[in-house]
Design an enzyme around this catalytic site. Structure first.
Site, mmCIF file in Angstrom:
data_model
loop_
_atom_site.group_PDB
_atom_site.id
_atom_site.type_symbol
_atom_site.label_atom_id
_atom_site.label_comp_id
_atom_site.label_asym_id
_atom_site.label_seq_id
_atom_site.Cartn_x
_atom_site.Cartn_y
_atom_site.Cartn_z
ATOM 1 N N THR A 26 47.455 44.878 51.476
ATOM 2 C CA THR A 26 48.693 45.609 51.746
ATOM 3 C C THR A 26 49.876 44.671 51.565
ATOM 4 O OG1 THR A 26 47.673 47.178 53.261
ATOM 5 C CG2 THR A 26 50.029 46.765 53.548
ATOM 6 N N HIS A 171 37.899 53.016 52.884
ATOM 7 C CA HIS A 171 38.169 51.917 53.815
ATOM 8 C C HIS A 171 37.454 52.214 55.123
ATOM 9 C CE1 HIS A 171 39.836 48.468 55.558
ATOM 10 N NE2 HIS A 171 41.109 48.571 55.187
ATOM 11 N N ALA A 173 36.477 49.659 57.152
ATOM 12 C CA ALA A 173 36.461 48.333 57.776
ATOM 13 C C ALA A 173 37.731 48.086 58.589
ATOM 14 C CB ALA A 173 36.319 47.267 56.686
ATOM 15 N N ASN A 174 37.786 46.885 59.178
ATOM 16 C CA ASN A 174 39.020 46.308 59.744
ATOM 17 C C ASN A 174 39.693 47.133 60.831
ATOM 18 O OD1 ASN A 174 39.249 45.459 56.448
ATOM 19 N ND2 ASN A 174 39.161 43.840 57.972
ATOM 20 N N TYR A 176 40.147 50.454 61.183
ATOM 21 C CA TYR A 176 40.804 51.727 60.875
ATOM 22 C C TYR A 176 39.857 52.877 61.215
ATOM 23 C CZ TYR A 176 44.193 48.546 59.004
ATOM 24 O OH TYR A 176 45.108 47.521 58.908
ATOM 25 N N ARG A 265 34.254 34.625 59.279
ATOM 26 C CA ARG A 265 34.403 33.172 59.186
ATOM 27 C C ARG A 265 33.377 32.498 60.102
ATOM 28 N NH1 ARG A 265 38.629 31.556 56.306
ATOM 29 N NH2 ARG A 265 40.285 33.049 55.857
ATOM 30 N N GLY A 313 41.476 37.458 47.846
ATOM 31 C CA GLY A 313 42.726 38.105 48.198
ATOM 32 C C GLY A 313 43.943 37.250 47.950
#
Length: 363
Positions: A26, A171, A173-174, A176, A265, A313
């Site tokens: 985004t 989407h 993921a993350n 939402y 990570r 990204g």
């Protein structure tokens, strides 16, 4: 010997020529009406390569799906037409492009949706929103509304194909809306969409079914973040829950273009691995995370897994010629975090330079 990173791979019906994909990011360069801009067409064109895959920033599926100011949509005729300038620009370079489709659920604001925000349950995000106030408490979606939103995803997918996209990425993921249903931390429903992992996965499956039925499995993909903690995501059994989701995708839609998995990570106290999900899915996988800072790990990952693409990204933002830089081991531009979300500004978006070989002095 050619590295696996630069060997062909079939994704759906597309014949990719290398395995470096641009991750969705985004960057708030759409208009306030959520229309794509000429600047966005230039941005994606700069990063397109022959046989390479780009994934767009997240794109709103409806006027009520929420968003952030200056993020694009795919629910009006004007947006469909504007996106054509983007897809045409990418295709002229020989590249491919998927649109990432999202509904924000509890992470958006009623001022943007025009009504109370919605989610799987009435569990608000913790903390203070970017608007400077506590996050709003969402209203749990009714079952009929859930079906309607799945249909919105399908309609946006059809709009994407009409815009010239090669496919869409759901989407999931993350933190939402799709992810809000999957994770136990944001879903305390007691109906067929809550409780056990099978029920919490139901909405993700219904969205995928609806999109596949509309545009075909080979043009459909989904992004998942099994270990994601962004926006208060957590699950009582991450591996078990997301292994179930991936297995259901394999059983019901084995011909999806790909599954996009966000890697966590490294955490010294926990073991993060995509191995359980790789075991459940036989098709192409895009792995994202931990590759931006040191792209050399992308070489090793594709050597180990012959069905894998690597999504990058921020380094792709700062290096429009990233594919050639990685291929030739050229140094990378640094990205400017201060310009990530600078609405309407080309700075930090379309003005990053391509690599210039040092000139050798002549005696």
């Amino acid at each position: 010997m050619t590295s696996a990173l630069f060997t062909p791979l079939k994704v759906g019906k597309l014949a990719l020529q290398h395995r470096l994909a641009m991750s969705p990011m985004t960057r708030n360069r759409a208009t306030i009406q959520a229309d794509p801009t000429d600047m966005m067409a230039e941005y994606y064109k700069q990063r397109a390569t022959k046989g390479g895959l780009l994934i767009t920033e997240a794109v709103g599926i409806s006027a009520t799906a929420g968003g952030y100011p200056n993020t694009p949509g795919l629910f009006t005729d004007a947006q469909v037409q504007k996106w054509k300038t983007v897809t045409d620009a990418v295709h002229q370079q020989g590249g491919f492009i998927f649109a990432q489709l999202w509904h924000l659920g509890r992470t958006t604001f009623s001022a943007l949706t025009g009504s109370q925000i919605v989610s799987a349950s009435d569990i608000p995000l913790n903390g203070i929103s970017p608007a400077g106030a506590p996050y709003e408490t969402p209203r749990p979606l009714t079952q009929s509304e859930i079906k309607s939103i799945a249909a919105d995803f399908a309609q946006a997918a059809e709009n994407a194909i009409a815009s010239g996209f090669d496919g869409v990425e759901i989407h999931g993921a993350n933190g939402y809306l799709v992810d809000q249903f999957i994770n136990s931390s944001s879903n305390n429903r007691t109906d067929e969409y809550g409780g056990n992992k099978e029920n919490r996965a139901r909405f993700a499956m219904e969205v995928t079914d609806a999109v596949v039925n509309k545009i075909g499995a080979e043009k459909t993909a989904i992004r998942l973040s099994p270990y994601g903690e962004f926006q208060d995501m957590d699950d009582e059994d991450r591996v078990g829950t997301f292994s179930h989701v991936v297995k259901q995708l394999q059983d019901n839609h084995p011909n999806l273009a790909y599954i996009h998995l966000v890697e966590a990570r490294l955490d010294q106290d926990r073991s993060w691995t995509l191995a359980p999900f790789r075991a459940a899915w036989k098709g192409p996988i895009i792995a994202a995370g931990n590759y931006t800072e040191d792209y050399k790990t992308a070489y090793a990952e594709t050597e180990k897994h012959d069905n894998t693409l690597i999504a990058i990204g921020r380094a792709f933002l700062a290096n429009p010629d990233l594919v050639e830089r990685v291929r030739n081991h050229w140094p990378l531009n640094d990205y400017d975090r201060n310009t990530f979300y600078a609405a309407g500004e080309p700075k930090g978006y379309t003005d990053y330079p391509t690599y210039q070989k040092p000139q050798t002095s002549q005696a």
